[in-house]
Design a protein around this motif. Structure first.
Motif, mmCIF file in Angstrom:
data_model
loop_
_atom_site.group_PDB
_atom_site.id
_atom_site.type_symbol
_atom_site.label_atom_id
_atom_site.label_comp_id
_atom_site.label_asym_id
_atom_site.label_seq_id
_atom_site.Cartn_x
_atom_site.Cartn_y
_atom_site.Cartn_z
ATOM 1 N N GLU A 66 -52.220 6.826 -31.063
ATOM 2 C CA GLU A 66 -51.963 7.950 -31.976
ATOM 3 C C GLU A 66 -50.801 8.722 -31.383
ATOM 4 O O GLU A 66 -50.840 9.084 -30.207
ATOM 5 N N ILE A 67 -49.763 8.968 -32.165
ATOM 6 C CA ILE A 67 -48.603 9.696 -31.657
ATOM 7 C C ILE A 67 -48.269 10.840 -32.608
ATOM 8 O O ILE A 67 -48.193 10.641 -33.824
ATOM 9 N N ASP A 68 -48.094 12.017 -32.034
ATOM 10 C CA ASP A 68 -47.649 13.191 -32.788
ATOM 11 C C ASP A 68 -46.226 13.491 -32.357
ATOM 12 O O ASP A 68 -45.967 13.767 -31.177
ATOM 13 N N TYR A 69 -45.304 13.425 -33.307
ATOM 14 C CA TYR A 69 -43.893 13.674 -33.033
ATOM 15 C C TYR A 69 -43.616 15.144 -33.325
ATOM 16 O O TYR A 69 -43.956 15.635 -34.396
ATOM 17 N N GLN A 70 -42.982 15.829 -32.380
ATOM 18 C CA GLN A 70 -42.775 17.264 -32.557
ATOM 19 C C GLN A 70 -41.311 17.666 -32.649
ATOM 20 O O GLN A 70 -40.969 18.551 -33.417
ATOM 21 N N ARG A 71 -40.455 17.038 -31.853
ATOM 22 C CA ARG A 71 -39.024 17.328 -31.859
ATOM 23 C C ARG A 71 -38.267 16.036 -31.588
ATOM 24 O O ARG A 71 -38.760 15.190 -30.859
ATOM 25 N N PRO A 72 -37.067 15.910 -32.100
ATOM 26 C CA PRO A 72 -36.318 14.668 -31.863
ATOM 27 C C PRO A 72 -35.626 14.648 -30.500
ATOM 28 O O PRO A 72 -35.196 15.673 -29.991
ATOM 29 N N ALA A 73 -35.541 13.458 -29.936
ATOM 30 C CA ALA A 73 -34.666 13.211 -28.796
ATOM 31 C C ALA A 73 -33.442 12.512 -29.362
ATOM 32 O O ALA A 73 -33.531 11.800 -30.355
ATOM 33 N N ARG A 74 -32.302 12.731 -28.728
ATOM 34 C CA ARG A 74 -31.048 12.183 -29.245
ATOM 35 C C ARG A 74 -30.333 11.367 -28.173
ATOM 36 O O ARG A 74 -30.694 11.411 -27.002
ATOM 37 N N GLY A 75 -29.322 10.646 -28.587
ATOM 38 C CA GLY A 75 -28.530 9.852 -27.667
ATOM 39 C C GLY A 75 -28.023 10.689 -26.504
ATOM 40 O O GLY A 75 -27.611 11.837 -26.702
ATOM 41 N N GLY A 76 -28.094 10.120 -25.311
ATOM 42 C CA GLY A 76 -27.646 10.837 -24.123
ATOM 43 C C GLY A 76 -28.726 11.668 -23.462
ATOM 44 O O GLY A 76 -28.557 12.108 -22.325
ATOM 45 N N ASP A 77 -29.832 11.911 -24.164
ATOM 46 C CA ASP A 77 -30.936 12.676 -23.570
ATOM 47 C C ASP A 77 -31.632 11.860 -22.486
ATOM 48 O O ASP A 77 -31.664 10.626 -22.532
ATOM 49 N N THR A 78 -32.208 12.556 -21.536
ATOM 50 C CA THR A 78 -33.175 11.962 -20.619
ATOM 51 C C THR A 78 -34.508 12.566 -20.981
ATOM 52 O O THR A 78 -34.645 13.785 -21.087
ATOM 53 N N VAL A 79 -35.479 11.700 -21.200
ATOM 54 C CA VAL A 79 -36.817 12.121 -21.606
ATOM 55 C C VAL A 79 -37.759 11.882 -20.437
ATOM 56 O O VAL A 79 -37.745 10.809 -19.825
ATOM 57 N N LEU A 80 -38.562 12.887 -20.119
ATOM 58 C CA LEU A 80 -39.541 12.749 -19.041
ATOM 59 C C LEU A 80 -40.899 12.422 -19.643
ATOM 60 O O LEU A 80 -41.411 13.172 -20.481
ATOM 61 N N GLY A 81 -41.465 11.280 -19.254
ATOM 62 C CA GLY A 81 -42.806 10.893 -19.683
ATOM 63 C C GLY A 81 -43.803 11.278 -18.614
ATOM 64 O O GLY A 81 -43.532 11.149 -17.422
ATOM 65 N N CYS A 82 -44.947 11.774 -19.034
ATOM 66 C CA CYS A 82 -46.035 12.128 -18.120
ATOM 67 C C CYS A 82 -47.319 11.568 -18.716
ATOM 68 O O CYS A 82 -47.611 11.791 -19.895
ATOM 69 N N THR A 83 -48.080 10.818 -17.921
ATOM 70 C CA THR A 83 -49.308 10.212 -18.426
ATOM 71 C C THR A 83 -50.461 10.471 -17.476
ATOM 72 O O THR A 83 -50.264 10.677 -16.277
ATOM 73 N N TRP A 84 -51.669 10.492 -18.018
ATOM 74 C CA TRP A 84 -52.892 10.655 -17.244
ATOM 75 C C TRP A 84 -54.038 10.071 -18.055
ATOM 76 O O TRP A 84 -53.913 9.858 -19.255
ATOM 77 N N VAL A 85 -55.124 9.762 -17.385
ATOM 78 C CA VAL A 85 -56.263 9.174 -18.077
ATOM 79 C C VAL A 85 -57.274 10.253 -18.454
ATOM 80 O O VAL A 85 -57.330 11.313 -17.830
ATOM 81 N N GLY A 86 -58.061 9.926 -19.469
ATOM 82 C CA GLY A 86 -59.118 10.815 -19.916
ATOM 83 C C GLY A 86 -60.464 10.163 -19.678
ATOM 84 O O GLY A 86 -60.695 9.543 -18.637
ATOM 85 N N ASP A 87 -61.317 10.247 -20.668
ATOM 86 C CA ASP A 87 -62.669 9.720 -20.550
ATOM 87 C C ASP A 87 -62.695 8.200 -20.582
ATOM 88 O O ASP A 87 -61.873 7.562 -21.225
ATOM 89 N N ALA A 88 -63.664 7.659 -19.874
ATOM 90 C CA ALA A 88 -63.921 6.224 -19.889
ATOM 91 C C ALA A 88 -65.357 6.020 -20.338
ATOM 92 O O ALA A 88 -66.268 6.654 -19.820
ATOM 93 N N THR A 89 -65.536 5.156 -21.326
ATOM 94 C CA THR A 89 -66.859 4.854 -21.854
ATOM 95 C C THR A 89 -66.979 3.355 -22.038
ATOM 96 O O THR A 89 -66.190 2.764 -22.772
ATOM 97 N N GLY A 90 -67.951 2.760 -21.366
ATOM 98 C CA GLY A 90 -68.131 1.311 -21.493
ATOM 99 C C GLY A 90 -66.886 0.593 -21.036
ATOM 100 O O GLY A 90 -66.509 0.644 -19.875
ATOM 101 N N SER A 91 -66.199 -0.047 -21.976
ATOM 102 C CA SER A 91 -64.969 -0.760 -21.646
ATOM 103 C C SER A 91 -63.757 -0.127 -22.345
ATOM 104 O O SER A 91 -62.760 -0.793 -22.583
#
Length: 142
Positions: A66-91
């Protein structure tokens, strides 16, 4: 001896340079590129967090994005990605990813994904035990 403190998700960051081929007809980063970045940063986080033997024993597949887009990135931009885990259930393992313009707190997009670990040898889903989850966590400070 004291018991270990509570665990919290460890955040993993990685920059992405916007390439000319990432730009769509509207002049901003195509939505599919964000999806590719979600997968790339998840793989990089796994490779940074898990020991080699576990990486050989476990492969991951995506069940949902699921992705929510909020603002555009444009050519020449550097985008910083940050990820983390949430809940784990079963598999099923929940993962969050946020993209912001580098050097800014301006959020460009947020994603929630559901991943499933598979036994690399059999291809069958693997339950997420606390030991597996702990590779993506850090001890909370007292």
């Amino acid at each position: 001896m004291t018991a270990p403190g509570p665990r919290r998700p460890a955040r993993f960051e990685r920059p992405f340079a916007v390439a000319p081929e990432d730009i769509d007809q509207l002049g901003h980063v195509n939505n599919v590129v964000y999806l590719r970045w979600v997968q790339e940063i998840a793989v990089a986080h796994w490779r940074a967090a898990a020991p080699a033997q576990l990486q050989a024993d476990v492969v991951w597949v995506v069940l949902r994005h699921e992705i929510d887009y909020q603002r555009p990135a444009r050519g020449g931009d550097t985008v910083l990605g940050c990820t983390w885990v949430g809940d784990a259930t079963g598999s099923r393992f929940e993962r969050f990813t946020e993209f912001s313009r580098a050097g800014s707190s301006e959020v460009l997009a947020r994603a929630r994904s559901v991943w499933c670990p598979l036994n690399a040898r059999t291809g069958r889903p693997r339950r997420i035990d606390p030991a597996l989850h702990d590779y993506f966590s850090e001890s909370a400070s007292p």
